[in-house]
Design a protein around this motif. Structure first.
Motif, PDB file in Angstrom:
ATOM      1  N   LYS A  84     102.860  10.341  11.231  1.00  0.00           N
ATOM      2  CA  LYS A  84     102.289   8.998  11.282  1.00  0.00           C
ATOM      3  C   LYS A  84     100.948   9.000  12.006  1.00  0.00           C
ATOM      4  CE  LYS A  84     103.379   4.261  12.723  1.00  0.00           C
ATOM      5  NZ  LYS A  84     104.365   3.399  13.436  1.00  0.00           N
ATOM      6  N   LEU A  85      99.946   8.485  11.326  1.00  0.00           N
ATOM      7  CA  LEU A  85      98.615   8.411  11.917  1.00  0.00           C
ATOM      8  C   LEU A  85      98.442   7.057  12.595  1.00  0.00           C
ATOM      9  CD1 LEU A  85      96.507  10.041   9.066  1.00  0.00           C
ATOM     10  CD2 LEU A  85      97.549  11.110  11.058  1.00  0.00           C
ATOM     11  N   ASP A  86      99.186   6.844  13.679  1.00  0.00           N
ATOM     12  CA  ASP A  86      99.089   5.572  14.381  1.00  0.00           C
ATOM     13  C   ASP A  86      97.907   5.599  15.348  1.00  0.00           C
ATOM     14  OD1 ASP A  86      99.952   7.155  16.492  1.00  0.00           O
ATOM     15  OD2 ASP A  86     101.970   6.293  16.552  1.00  0.00           O
ATOM     16  N   GLN A  87      97.636   4.450  15.961  1.00  0.00           N
ATOM     17  CA  GLN A  87      96.468   4.344  16.822  1.00  0.00           C
ATOM     18  C   GLN A  87      96.568   5.234  18.054  1.00  0.00           C
ATOM     19  OE1 GLN A  87      93.941   2.402  15.535  1.00  0.00           O
ATOM     20  NE2 GLN A  87      92.765   3.590  17.013  1.00  0.00           N
ATOM     21  N   LYS A  88      97.794   5.487  18.521  1.00  0.00           N
ATOM     22  CA  LYS A  88      97.976   6.363  19.679  1.00  0.00           C
ATOM     23  C   LYS A  88      97.472   7.769  19.372  1.00  0.00           C
ATOM     24  CE  LYS A  88     102.028   3.948  21.550  1.00  0.00           C
ATOM     25  NZ  LYS A  88     103.493   4.064  21.837  1.00  0.00           N
ATOM     26  N   ARG A  89      97.911   8.305  18.221  1.00  0.00           N
ATOM     27  CA  ARG A  89      97.485   9.665  17.859  1.00  0.00           C
ATOM     28  C   ARG A  89      95.981   9.710  17.603  1.00  0.00           C
ATOM     29  NH1 ARG A  89      99.994  14.297  16.354  1.00  0.00           N
ATOM     30  NH2 ARG A  89     102.021  13.267  16.313  1.00  0.00           N
ATOM     31  N   ILE A  90      95.452   8.678  16.971  1.00  0.00           N
ATOM     32  CA  ILE A  90      94.019   8.634  16.703  1.00  0.00           C
ATOM     33  C   ILE A  90      93.231   8.635  18.007  1.00  0.00           C
ATOM     34  CG2 ILE A  90      92.161   7.185  15.774  1.00  0.00           C
ATOM     35  CD1 ILE A  90      94.231   6.256  13.638  1.00  0.00           C
ATOM     36  N   ASP A  91      93.610   7.756  18.935  1.00  0.00           N
ATOM     37  CA  ASP A  91      92.893   7.659  20.211  1.00  0.00           C
ATOM     38  C   ASP A  91      93.001   8.953  21.027  1.00  0.00           C
ATOM     39  OD1 ASP A  91      92.148   5.088  19.582  1.00  0.00           O
ATOM     40  OD2 ASP A  91      93.706   4.130  20.795  1.00  0.00           O
ATOM     41  N   LEU A  92      94.195   9.547  21.059  1.00  0.00           N
ATOM     42  CA  LEU A  92      94.385  10.791  21.796  1.00  0.00           C
ATOM     43  C   LEU A  92      93.567  11.931  21.190  1.00  0.00           C
ATOM     44  CD1 LEU A  92      98.228  10.593  22.434  1.00  0.00           C
ATOM     45  CD2 LEU A  92      96.468  10.654  24.219  1.00  0.00           C
ATOM     46  N   SER A  93      93.469  11.946  19.870  1.00  0.00           N
ATOM     47  CA  SER A  93      92.685  12.984  19.189  1.00  0.00           C
ATOM     48  C   SER A  93      91.199  12.827  19.489  1.00  0.00           C
ATOM     49  CB  SER A  93      92.932  12.916  17.677  1.00  0.00           C
ATOM     50  OG  SER A  93      94.286  13.152  17.366  1.00  0.00           O
ATOM     51  N   LEU A  94      90.708  11.598  19.425  1.00  0.00           N
ATOM     52  CA  LEU A  94      89.298  11.336  19.731  1.00  0.00           C
ATOM     53  C   LEU A  94      88.989  11.683  21.188  1.00  0.00           C
ATOM     54  CD1 LEU A  94      88.832   7.946  17.853  1.00  0.00           C
ATOM     55  CD2 LEU A  94      87.831  10.151  17.223  1.00  0.00           C
ATOM     56  N   GLU A  95      89.923  11.368  22.076  1.00  0.00           N
ATOM     57  CA  GLU A  95      89.757  11.689  23.492  1.00  0.00           C
ATOM     58  C   GLU A  95      89.689  13.195  23.707  1.00  0.00           C
ATOM     59  OE1 GLU A  95      93.192  11.417  26.292  1.00  0.00           O
ATOM     60  OE2 GLU A  95      92.000   9.816  27.187  1.00  0.00           O
ATOM     61  N   TYR A  96      90.572  13.947  23.030  1.00  0.00           N
ATOM     62  CA  TYR A  96      90.583  15.403  23.144  1.00  0.00           C
ATOM     63  C   TYR A  96      89.257  15.983  22.661  1.00  0.00           C
ATOM     64  CZ  TYR A  96      92.448  20.182  22.945  1.00  0.00           C
ATOM     65  OH  TYR A  96      92.667  21.527  23.145  1.00  0.00           O
ATOM     66  N   MET A  97      88.784  15.510  21.512  1.00  0.00           N
ATOM     67  CA  MET A  97      87.540  16.024  20.948  1.00  0.00           C
ATOM     68  C   MET A  97      86.362  15.786  21.895  1.00  0.00           C
ATOM     69  SD  MET A  97      88.104  14.798  16.982  1.00  0.00           S
ATOM     70  CE  MET A  97      86.696  15.655  16.277  1.00  0.00           C
ATOM     71  N   LYS A  98      86.336  14.635  22.529  1.00  0.00           N
ATOM     72  CA  LYS A  98      85.252  14.316  23.455  1.00  0.00           C
ATOM     73  C   LYS A  98      85.354  15.156  24.730  1.00  0.00           C
ATOM     74  CE  LYS A  98      83.213  10.469  26.036  1.00  0.00           C
ATOM     75  NZ  LYS A  98      83.297   9.003  26.335  1.00  0.00           N
ATOM     76  N   MET A  99      86.576  15.237  25.296  1.00  0.00           N
ATOM     77  CA  MET A  99      86.766  15.923  26.569  1.00  0.00           C
ATOM     78  C   MET A  99      86.556  17.431  26.451  1.00  0.00           C
ATOM     79  SD  MET A  99      90.060  15.807  29.143  1.00  0.00           S
ATOM     80  CE  MET A  99      91.231  16.322  27.873  1.00  0.00           C
ATOM     81  N   HIS A 100      87.069  18.038  25.390  1.00  0.00           N
ATOM     82  CA  HIS A 100      87.022  19.498  25.283  1.00  0.00           C
ATOM     83  C   HIS A 100      85.784  20.019  24.572  1.00  0.00           C
ATOM     84  CE1 HIS A 100      90.978  20.700  26.879  1.00  0.00           C
ATOM     85  NE2 HIS A 100      91.336  19.481  26.512  1.00  0.00           N
ATOM     86  N   TYR A 101      85.269  19.249  23.598  1.00  0.00           N
ATOM     87  CA  TYR A 101      84.177  19.767  22.773  1.00  0.00           C
ATOM     88  C   TYR A 101      82.887  18.967  22.890  1.00  0.00           C
ATOM     89  CZ  TYR A 101      88.367  21.755  20.634  1.00  0.00           C
ATOM     90  OH  TYR A 101      89.569  22.385  20.427  1.00  0.00           O
ATOM     91  N   GLY A 102      82.935  17.822  23.568  1.00  0.00           N
ATOM     92  CA  GLY A 102      81.760  16.966  23.626  1.00  0.00           C
ATOM     93  C   GLY A 102      81.440  16.324  22.294  1.00  0.00           C
ATOM     94  N   ILE A 103      82.445  16.236  21.430  1.00  0.00           N
ATOM     95  CA  ILE A 103      82.264  15.636  20.105  1.00  0.00           C
ATOM     96  C   ILE A 103      82.702  14.172  20.161  1.00  0.00           C
ATOM     97  CG2 ILE A 103      83.030  15.660  17.704  1.00  0.00           C
ATOM     98  CD1 ILE A 103      83.397  18.703  17.979  1.00  0.00           C
TER      99      ILE A 103
END
Length: 220
Positions: free
Chosen positions: A34-53
């Motif tokens: 399920k692509l719910d908002q929780k998974r979306i937000d956590l994924s975006l957060e990971y990309m920003k924190m680890h990769y600066g994306i």
């Protein structure tokens, strides 16, 4: 937020693999996480924190395929584990993010292939490389070696993905460490890595023999 979710749903369906590529090709079954908002937000957060994306949607441009084994559990137990958006029972990874581990594909011991996420949707499976890597999990482990059917199924999937995306690299999870200190490795924390042994040297040798004509690299 609703527009983002709609876009991701459309991305999911446009990235489905056809159920049957030919009469001799394996079936690709859909078991979507399920692509719910929780998974979306956590994924975006990971990309920003680890990769600066910083992006509006957690999508990737795949350049690499990383193969794994689950080490334990059944197909169903692993799918159920990946479904949760939040990480649990992995103290070695919690400092990195609360996003749960997952993969875009999982392959059972009889060679059955299941798609869990769109192939261009971000998944947490390989430190430093998630932003450009498609993850493929295989049911099995060090005490339960992967099967010939899984070798064939992985080869089929790799060929399909290589036609769809500009895939340059094919590696086992145990080989990811060699990419540290290269242009492909983007993790901003130099101390964030773990030692891996999956999916096994013999498995990778057998698989590479089947897809050698694709000329996929295993190192930078």
């Amino acid at each position: 937020m609703k527009s983002i979710s709609l876009i991701l749903i459309l991305l999911f369906f446009t990235n489905f693999i056809p159920a049957q590529m030919s009469t001799s090709s394996p079936i690709i079954r859909q078991r979507p996480i399920k692509l719910d908002q929780k998974r979306i937000d956590l994924s975006l957060e990971y990309m920003k924190m680890h990769y600066g994306i910083i992006q509006k949607e957690p999508t990737i441009v795949p350049k690499m395929i990383v193969l794994h084994y689950t080490e334990g559990g059944t197909l169903e137990s692993n799918i159920q584990y990946f479904k949760a958006p939040y990480l649990s029972s992995r103290p070695d990874l919690t400092d990195g993010s609360n996003l749960n581990v997952s993969a875009q594909f999982i392959i059972d011991r009889d060679g059955s292939i299941y798609q869990l996420l769109p192939s261009n949707f971000f998944a947490r499976h390989t430190i430093g490389l998630n932003y450009c890597a498609i993850g493929v999990e295989n049911i099995g482990g060090s005490k339960n070696p992967l099967t010939a059917a899984q070798v064939n199924a992985n080869a089929y999937l790799i060929r399909y993905l290589s036609e769809k995306y500009p895939i340059e690299y094919l590696i086992g999870h145990s080989e990811y460490f060699i990419f540290r200190n290269t242009r492909l490795w983007k993790d901003k924390n130099p101390n964030y890595y773990t030692q891996k042994f999956d999916p096994g040297e013999e498995f990778m040798q057998q698989l590479r023999a089947k897809v050698q004509d694709l000329h996929l690299k295993n190192q930078p």
